[in-house]
Design a protein around this motif. Structure first.
Motif, short mmCIF file in Angstrom:
data_model
loop_
_atom_site.label_atom_id
_atom_site.label_comp_id
_atom_site.label_asym_id
_atom_site.label_seq_id
_atom_site.Cartn_x
_atom_site.Cartn_y
_atom_site.Cartn_z
N LEU A 95 8.08 12.15 12.31
CA LEU A 95 7.89 14.31 11.48
C LEU A 95 7.02 14.57 10.43
CD1 LEU A 95 12.20 15.22 11.50
CD2 LEU A 95 10.52 14.90 13.76
N SER A 96 6.95 13.46 9.53
CA SER A 96 5.91 13.62 8.52
C SER A 96 4.70 13.20 8.69
CB SER A 96 6.25 12.52 7.15
OG SER A 96 7.24 12.64 7.44
N ARG A 97 4.73 12.79 10.33
CA ARG A 97 3.25 13.07 10.66
C ARG A 97 3.04 14.26 11.55
NH1 ARG A 97 4.86 7.54 11.70
NH2 ARG A 97 3.03 5.96 10.55
N LEU A 117 12.29 24.33 0.82
CA LEU A 117 11.41 24.45 2.58
C LEU A 117 11.01 26.10 1.69
CD1 LEU A 117 13.75 25.18 5.12
CD2 LEU A 117 11.67 23.40 5.07
N GLN A 118 11.42 26.09 0.73
CA GLN A 118 10.49 27.73 -0.29
C GLN A 118 9.15 27.19 -0.72
OE1 GLN A 118 13.03 30.52 -2.03
NE2 GLN A 118 14.23 30.32 -0.03
N GLY A 162 5.15 22.82 -2.66
CA GLY A 162 5.19 20.99 -2.79
C GLY A 162 6.28 20.75 -0.99
N THR A 163 6.74 21.11 -0.69
CA THR A 163 7.65 21.13 0.26
C THR A 163 6.92 21.31 2.08
OG1 THR A 163 9.42 21.11 -0.69
CG2 THR A 163 10.45 19.88 1.40
N ASN A 164 6.88 22.67 2.07
CA ASN A 164 6.52 23.30 3.82
C ASN A 164 4.51 23.07 3.85
OD1 ASN A 164 5.13 25.60 1.76
ND2 ASN A 164 6.14 26.61 1.69
N THR A 165 4.10 22.53 3.58
CA THR A 165 3.29 21.98 3.50
C THR A 165 2.78 20.57 3.70
OG1 THR A 165 1.96 22.48 1.99
CG2 THR A 165 1.23 23.95 3.67
N PRO A 166 2.26 19.51 5.07
CA PRO A 166 1.74 18.47 5.04
C PRO A 166 0.97 17.79 3.89
CG PRO A 166 0.86 19.70 7.07
CD PRO A 166 1.24 20.72 5.99
N GLY A 220 7.72 19.12 4.54
CA GLY A 220 8.48 20.10 5.57
C GLY A 220 10.43 19.52 5.91
N LEU A 221 10.56 19.43 7.58
CA LEU A 221 12.04 19.24 6.98
C LEU A 221 11.80 18.01 7.52
CD1 LEU A 221 14.20 19.04 9.34
CD2 LEU A 221 13.19 18.80 10.89
#
Ligand code: CTP
Ligand code: MG
Length: 575
Positions: free
Chosen positions: A181-183, A510-511, A514-518, A531-532
């Protein structure tokens, strides 16, 4: 299936995209649920309607289930040697007739599922099969379609290629999934990628129907006209590799409930043993079949008869398939809820994607468990996702009451006094044009349940609106058909608190930018979870075991800022 799912991988592009996606996304089950809960007349009407549908390329639930069952009847399950030569093996078997499909898989050894074009071929093959002679053990001489390949000439020497490929029957381990998923480049892509990785494969689905068919051969010793049908996540579209196999022993074909008395003239009736109640009948049937499965069923191990449960069942492991099996009978309401969940999953591709994601997230954090206990079950979680989707503005899926209002005469179904009627014809259901992305929905799900008034309200997909709780229970989810029952009666306060805390944390994560973009690659070639993928990693709040413990601990800075951010967001919404 994978290629058609990539269609889904694209961002949501409005209503027309959704319709296209819905048409193209192919599930391995198609409409494999169906039901026999309607009277015979209604069932015939439904079949006619199904045949009509087939003409325009869309098969009904009823038809595909019948197809899968028929496919399974023409199939055998063969334990092979790890060096079995595929070509020689097929050549040997095809002496009995044309082979339509075959595949290999691994489960405590190598197995092959072989589907012949005609049932006669299975009979011919069984005729030729021998009783084991090389074993020192005594054996129950019960012949079944579970066989072992003993012919050494079909086995290659160690340095030769056997040629076959094993189809996976287990899910991707969570760490591998996180990397995969990270890819991905967007959260929407991550969600569809997770769905692809976790959903049942065509082969696993076939194997589920085959195991039911093998079990039917055992039950048929007593009830020759019975059928055994899968229900629950094996067929409702929300099952993953590794899900248990829920089976329903259907005796209605024999029970003669639908036979009409002639107005005049003689009629012969079977003499039958009477019992005190339907429950007593269910218990005695399951007791006998359970004993048979235990003592005669090849590959069936660890048989437990759980006859005093609300819904009596026989539980066992089917070793050749690796399935944990639950066999029930007289459980028609569950068949109906299976059909309902299937219908919801078919209405909009986002339903299935979101359910898979939430189920996977819940499993990763121990919100759900394979061991029975005070945990939220997958079924409860699925109903919670459906309820959330009904509460969107505009709603993504209709309420159950609306589906009941759209029902035709052939859909009428009352089971043990419960109204289980809802429409089966998809074309009658008009959806609102909601174009939210999967990312928005996932975030929305966590926010919704992070702030849901669980203490006062009950989740109700029949009304599509929260209702006052009718009884004291930490989590109240009304059973869609047996409306006086709480689907999540088993859940305790600690488990609910943990779920809420995890929803808060995930909504907050998710907001965060640092988390919601690759975030690119870490050292080496390992991508940094984002992200997920970052939601599936061990949680900061996962340590919360009970309310007591949480009260004693000061809230971490992270949680404080999370609650603050949710509060601000809610204020913005209401202002
Ligand atoms: N069911 C129900 N009421 C419950 C629990 C279960 O009606 N309180 C029905 C649902 O149709 C459910 C099926 O029984 O789908 C099987 O239950 P279970 O195996 O617990 O859930 P699954 O949906 O099969 O999910 P899983 O993948 O966890 O097995
Ligand atoms: Mg199940």
């Amino acid at each position: 299936m994978a290629s058609s799912l990539t269609v889904c991988r694209l961002h949501m592009r409005g209503r027309s995209w959704l319709v296209q996606c819905l048409q193209k996304v192919e599930t391995c089950l198609h409409r494999g649920v169906g039901t026999n809960t309607v009277p015979a007349q209604a069932e015939a009407t439904r079949k006619d309607e199904s045949d009509e549908k087939e003409k325009d390329g869309r098969k009904s639930l009823y038809v595909v289930q019948a197809e899968r069952q028929e496919q399974a009847e023409r199939s055998v399950l063969i334990s092979c040697h790890s060096r079995t030569n595929e070509k020689k093996f097929l050549k040997y078997l095809s002496r009995h007739g044309d082979i339509k499909k075959h595949f290999f898989y691994e489960s405590y050894g190598i197995y092959a599922v072989v589907e012949f074009a005609n049932q006669d071929s299975v009979a011919s093959l069984l005729e030729e099969a021998a009783i084991p002679s090389d074993s020192h053990d005594s054996m129950v001489p019960f012949k079944s379609r579970l066989l072992s390949l003993r012919n050494v000439s079909s086995v290659d020497s160690p340095n030769q290629q056997s040629g076959y490929q094993c189809q996976p029957q287990t899910t991707t381990p969570i760490n591998e999934l996180i990397q995969r998923l990270s890819r991905e480049e967007t959260i929407d892509q991550q969600i569809t990628s997770l769905t692809e990785a976790y959903q049942l494969t065509e082969e696993n689905s076939r194997l589920r129907f085959l195991v039911c068919s093998l079990l039917k051969d055992i039950a048929a010793a007593y009830f020759p006209e019975c059928t055994i049908k899968p229900f629950g996540s094996s067929v409702n579209g929300f099952g993953k590799l590794g899900s248990d196999l829920d089976m329903f022993l259907d005796l209605d074909g024999i029970s003669g409930r639908n036979v009409k008395m002639p107005k005049s003239g003689p009629l012969l009736e079977y003499q039958m043993k009477r019992a005190n109640s339907e429950r007593a009948v269910t218990q005695s049937i399951l007791s006998v079949i359970g004993k048979c499965v235990d003592q005669f069923g090849p590959g069936c191990i660890g048989v437990q008869k759980i006859l005093n449960a609300r819904c009596p069942l026989v539980r066992f492991s089917h070793q050749p398939s690796g399935f944990q099996c639950d066999l029930t009978t007289n459980n028609r309401v569950a068949m109906k809820s299976t059909e309902l969940l299937y219908l919801y999953g078919e209405l909009d591709p986002r339903v299935r994607c979101l359910v898979f994601t939430v189920r996977c997230w819940a499993r990763a954090h121990g919100v759900t468990s394979s061991i029975p206990g005070a945990w939220i079950t997958n079924f409860s979680l699925t109903v919670m996702v459906l309820f959330f989707l009904q509460r969107r503005s505009p709603p993504i899926i209709p309420t159950l009451d609306h589906l009941r209002d759209l029902a035709g005469p052939a859909d009428k179904s009352v089971i043990e006094g419960n109204d289980c009627t809802f429409v089966s014809d998809f074309s009658k259901i008009q959806l609102h044009s909601n174009t939210e992305t999967l990312e928005q929905l996932l975030c929305g799900f966590f926010e919704f349940y992070a702030t849901f008034p669980f203490t006062r309200m009950s989740i109700n997909i029949r009304k599509g609106k929260e209702q006052n709780k009718p009884e004291v229970a930490p989590l109240h989810i009304q059973n869609p058909f047996e409306t006086s029952l709480n689907v999540s009666k088993n859940v305790n306060t600690a488990q609910l608190d943990r779920f809420v805390a995890l929803c808060q944390e995930s909504a907050w994560l998710l907001q965060q930018n640092g988390t919601n973009t690759p975030t690119g690659l870490k050292g080496g070639n390992t991508p940094t979870p984002w992200g997920l993928a970052s939601l599936l990693q061990p949680s900061q709040v996962a340590g919360i075991k009970s309310r007591k413990k949480r009260k004693r601990e000061p809230a971490s800075e992270r949680i404080k800022s999370l609650l603050e951010s949710l509060k601000n967001k809610n204020q913005q919404k209401t202002s």
